[in-house]
Design a protein around this motif. Structure first.
Motif, PDB file in Angstrom:
ATOM      1  N   MET A 138       1.849   0.927   3.821  1.00 36.19           N
ATOM      2  CA  MET A 138       1.246   1.015   2.730  1.00 36.19           C
ATOM      3  C   MET A 138       1.784  -0.201   1.705  1.00 36.19           C
ATOM      4  O   MET A 138       0.873  -0.782   0.994  1.00 36.19           O
ATOM      5  CB  MET A 138       1.345   2.433   1.934  1.00 36.19           C
ATOM      6  CG  MET A 138       0.787   2.529   0.578  1.00 36.19           C
ATOM      7  SD  MET A 138       1.256   4.096  -0.009  1.00 36.19           S
ATOM      8  CE  MET A 138      -0.081   4.481  -1.071  1.00 36.19           C
ATOM      9  N   ARG A 139       3.121  -0.479   1.781  1.00 38.63           N
ATOM     10  CA  ARG A 139       3.684  -1.622   0.878  1.00 38.63           C
ATOM     11  C   ARG A 139       3.114  -2.923   1.267  1.00 38.63           C
ATOM     12  O   ARG A 139       2.733  -3.804   0.402  1.00 38.63           O
ATOM     13  CB  ARG A 139       5.070  -1.463   1.067  1.00 38.63           C
ATOM     14  CG  ARG A 139       5.863  -0.299   0.153  1.00 38.63           C
ATOM     15  CD  ARG A 139       7.262  -0.353  -0.117  1.00 38.63           C
ATOM     16  NE  ARG A 139       8.070  -0.639   1.165  1.00 38.63           N
ATOM     17  CZ  ARG A 139       8.403   0.455   1.810  1.00 38.63           C
ATOM     18  NH1 ARG A 139       8.211   1.527   1.529  1.00 38.63           N
ATOM     19  NH2 ARG A 139       9.231   0.376   2.893  1.00 38.63           N
ATOM     20  N   ALA A 140       3.006  -3.252   2.498  1.00 41.42           N
ATOM     21  CA  ALA A 140       2.351  -4.470   3.075  1.00 41.42           C
ATOM     22  C   ALA A 140       0.863  -4.742   2.597  1.00 41.42           C
ATOM     23  O   ALA A 140       0.315  -5.667   2.377  1.00 41.42           O
ATOM     24  CB  ALA A 140       2.583  -4.272   4.787  1.00 41.42           C
ATOM     25  N   ARG A 170       8.611  -4.892   6.678  1.00 37.97           N
ATOM     26  CA  ARG A 170       7.846  -3.688   6.665  1.00 37.97           C
ATOM     27  C   ARG A 170       7.569  -3.053   8.209  1.00 37.97           C
ATOM     28  O   ARG A 170       6.480  -3.443   8.723  1.00 37.97           O
ATOM     29  CB  ARG A 170       6.579  -4.444   5.931  1.00 37.97           C
ATOM     30  CG  ARG A 170       6.947  -4.965   4.676  1.00 37.97           C
ATOM     31  CD  ARG A 170       6.983  -3.787   3.617  1.00 37.97           C
ATOM     32  NE  ARG A 170       7.078  -4.369   2.483  1.00 37.97           N
ATOM     33  CZ  ARG A 170       8.333  -4.390   1.566  1.00 37.97           C
ATOM     34  NH1 ARG A 170       9.268  -4.078   2.222  1.00 37.97           N
ATOM     35  NH2 ARG A 170       8.318  -4.925   0.265  1.00 37.97           N
ATOM     36  N   GLU A 200       5.638   5.788  -0.449  1.00 40.77           N
ATOM     37  CA  GLU A 200       4.999   4.819   0.205  1.00 40.77           C
ATOM     38  C   GLU A 200       5.584   4.551   1.351  1.00 40.77           C
ATOM     39  O   GLU A 200       6.893   4.540   1.532  1.00 40.77           O
ATOM     40  CB  GLU A 200       4.984   3.476  -0.673  1.00 40.77           C
ATOM     41  CG  GLU A 200       4.078   3.700  -2.136  1.00 40.77           C
ATOM     42  CD  GLU A 200       4.425   2.419  -2.749  1.00 40.77           C
ATOM     43  OE1 GLU A 200       5.260   1.428  -2.671  1.00 40.77           O
ATOM     44  OE2 GLU A 200       3.797   2.562  -3.847  1.00 40.77           O
ATOM     45  N   THR A 201       4.891   4.132   2.527  1.00 37.12           N
ATOM     46  CA  THR A 201       5.316   3.955   3.757  1.00 37.12           C
ATOM     47  C   THR A 201       5.289   2.157   3.934  1.00 37.12           C
ATOM     48  O   THR A 201       4.894   1.407   2.974  1.00 37.12           O
ATOM     49  CB  THR A 201       4.353   4.209   5.065  1.00 37.12           C
ATOM     50  OG1 THR A 201       3.192   3.632   4.897  1.00 37.12           O
ATOM     51  CG2 THR A 201       4.178   5.819   5.011  1.00 37.12           C
ATOM     52  N   PRO A 202       5.986   1.724   4.976  1.00 36.13           N
ATOM     53  CA  PRO A 202       6.099   0.024   5.158  1.00 36.13           C
ATOM     54  C   PRO A 202       4.643  -0.328   5.163  1.00 36.13           C
ATOM     55  O   PRO A 202       4.382  -1.419   4.517  1.00 36.13           O
ATOM     56  CB  PRO A 202       6.711   0.043   6.487  1.00 36.13           C
ATOM     57  CG  PRO A 202       7.860   1.074   6.473  1.00 36.13           C
ATOM     58  CD  PRO A 202       7.076   2.125   5.824  1.00 36.13           C
ATOM     59  N   GLN A 239      -0.295  -3.720  -0.101  1.00 35.41           N
ATOM     60  CA  GLN A 239      -0.474  -3.713  -1.591  1.00 35.41           C
ATOM     61  C   GLN A 239      -0.078  -5.134  -1.877  1.00 35.41           C
ATOM     62  O   GLN A 239      -0.330  -5.997  -2.726  1.00 35.41           O
ATOM     63  CB  GLN A 239       0.327  -2.659  -2.426  1.00 35.41           C
ATOM     64  CG  GLN A 239      -0.172  -1.309  -2.317  1.00 35.41           C
ATOM     65  CD  GLN A 239       0.614  -0.388  -2.871  1.00 35.41           C
ATOM     66  OE1 GLN A 239       0.374   0.426  -3.712  1.00 35.41           O
ATOM     67  NE2 GLN A 239       2.005  -0.160  -2.229  1.00 35.41           N
ATOM     68  N   GLU A 240       1.008  -5.407  -0.867  1.00 32.03           N
ATOM     69  CA  GLU A 240       1.508  -6.855  -1.386  1.00 32.03           C
ATOM     70  C   GLU A 240       0.861  -8.208  -0.571  1.00 32.03           C
ATOM     71  O   GLU A 240       1.244  -9.360  -0.816  1.00 32.03           O
ATOM     72  CB  GLU A 240       3.139  -6.834  -0.968  1.00 32.03           C
ATOM     73  CG  GLU A 240       3.900  -6.041  -1.717  1.00 32.03           C
ATOM     74  CD  GLU A 240       5.383  -5.503  -1.081  1.00 32.03           C
ATOM     75  OE1 GLU A 240       5.692  -6.106   0.094  1.00 32.03           O
ATOM     76  OE2 GLU A 240       6.077  -4.563  -1.653  1.00 32.03           O
ATOM     77  N   TYR A 262       1.351   7.931   4.320  1.00 28.89           N
ATOM     78  CA  TYR A 262       2.104   7.843   3.085  1.00 28.89           C
ATOM     79  C   TYR A 262       2.786   9.325   3.304  1.00 28.89           C
ATOM     80  O   TYR A 262       2.471  10.243   3.938  1.00 28.89           O
ATOM     81  CB  TYR A 262       1.247   7.899   1.760  1.00 28.89           C
ATOM     82  CG  TYR A 262       0.231   8.703   1.666  1.00 28.89           C
ATOM     83  CD1 TYR A 262       0.133  10.041   1.152  1.00 28.89           C
ATOM     84  CD2 TYR A 262      -1.209   8.049   1.872  1.00 28.89           C
ATOM     85  CE1 TYR A 262      -0.926  10.820   1.079  1.00 28.89           C
ATOM     86  CE2 TYR A 262      -2.219   9.096   1.695  1.00 28.89           C
ATOM     87  CZ  TYR A 262      -2.136  10.214   1.522  1.00 28.89           C
ATOM     88  OH  TYR A 262      -3.101  11.077   1.309  1.00 28.89           O
TER      89      TYR A 262
END
Length: 359
Positions: free
Chosen positions: A143-145, A105, A139-141, A147-148, A120
């Motif tokens: 944004m993904r980080a 990420r 999604e950007t890295p 959410q996760e 984003y």
């Protein structure tokens, strides 16, 4: 042996990470794969209770690594700061691998990094066809980080424009990423945090705003404190390079590595190791990473254009290339060092001759 040229840390050290998780009895922050103590052991290395050996990823102050790991267990982001080649990216990757099991990420900071790279973007074909929607969002890295609940990484933060840097303020302070086009937002899951790196050679390029600085805890990674530390770092990284590249060459003699490290440290510090002779320093950083590169290049020459044994002639071109970045000023510095220091050392006659031959 994997066919991948460079594996991610979580893949390359999967066995160590798995063993650490099995032996880890410490309290784990939410969404962390192991306890902070186990993360530090992964970084610094050591022997586990069952005798399993964990290799060191960072050779230096254990306390610095404890501070870095503790920061990531709080609501403050981590800024790894220092000279080029002081293992900032290396430490960042291994921290993410140990904490989240995923070091990918990542946003690479450059002068062209846009706000969309951090927040984003949009799939414009879908946007035009359907209008703004969650499906059209890219999604950007980061944004993904969020959410996760994982660690995100931003490399070379000060290479990014100040206006783009400041898009991080809301993310780091509110732990929220607004999406005004959808009248929505992404809220960070527990475990999310951010590691940024910056080097002090870029100071003044795009200084962090005071508002953004307050969101970071800064850990300064120094150059290796002792000759032996730096030799150990170079040796380990070179051995890793040989293994990945499957070079048909002998392992470099420790003495060759010592000579490269000595040259770099003396020129970097402006004085010989015995403290008796002051010397001029070139404009480059002469970092540990560059020393590793010189030895790797020499090994490749020895493997494919020599007898497989690393010699001074194999190292000479790499040394000069690392030192002489400015063809006028640096060349004068190098020639003076060669004649006043290298030439006077009887055991370095081969280095002197090899470098003179390339002048």
């Amino acid at each position: 042996m994997s066919d991948t040229l460079r594996q991610h840390a979580e893949a390359l050290y999967a066995t160590e990470l798995e063993e650490l998780k099995k032996q880890d009895s410490g309290k784990r922050p939410h969404n962390w794969l192991m306890s902070p103590q186990a993360v530090v052991t992964y970084l610094i290395g050591g022997k586990l209770k069952n005798g399993f050996e964990v290799s060191p990823k960072y050779i230096g102050s254990k306390r610095l690594m404890e501070i870095a790991v503790a920061t990531l267990a709080t609501d403050r982001a981590l800024l790894l700061y220092g000279l080029p080649g002081t293992a900032k990216s290396w430490v960042s990757e291994h921290l993410a691998a140990a904490i989240s099991g995923d070091s990918t990420r990542i946003v690479q900071g450059t002068a062209g990094t846009s706000e969309e790279s951090i927040r984003y973007g949009w799939n414009y074909a879908r946007l035009l066809a359907e209008g703004p929607s969650r499906q059209a969002l890219v999604e950007t890295p980061v944004m993904r980080a969020m959410q996760e609940g994982k660690i995100a990484r931003i490399e070379e933060l000060t290479r990014i424009g100040a206006d783009v840097q400041d898009t991080l303020i809301t993310i780091l302070s509110e732990k929220t990423l607004p999406i005004p086009e959808l009248n929505s937002e992404v809220q960070a899951a527990k475990g999310f945090n951010l590691i940024a790196t910056a080097n002090n050679r870029d100071k003044g390029v795009n200084e962090l705003s005071s508002a953004l600085k307050r969101r970071f805890n800064t850990v300064i990674l120094p150059v290796p404190g002792t000759m032996e530390e730096e030799i150990d770092i170079v040796k380990r990284r070179v051995e890793s390079f040989e293994k990945v590249m499957e070079l048909p060459a002998e392992k470099p003699a420790l003495e060759e590595i010592r000579r490269i490290v000595t040259i770099f440290r003396e020129l970097r510090n402006g004085v010989t190791e015995d403290g008796k002779t002051k010397i001029k320093s070139p404009g480059g950083t002469l970092s540990t990473a560059e020393a590793i590169s010189v030895v790797n290049n020499g090994l490749t020459l020895a493997a494919y254009f020599g007898d497989g044994r690393l010699t001074a002639a194999d190292l000479a071109a790499g040394i000069i290339g690392a030192v002489v970045k400015d063809p006028v000023q640096d060349k004068l510095v190098w020639q003076e060092y060669l004649e006043t220091v290298v030439k006077t050392r009887d055991e370095w006659k081969d280095v002197y001759r090899a470098c003179r031959d390339l002048q």
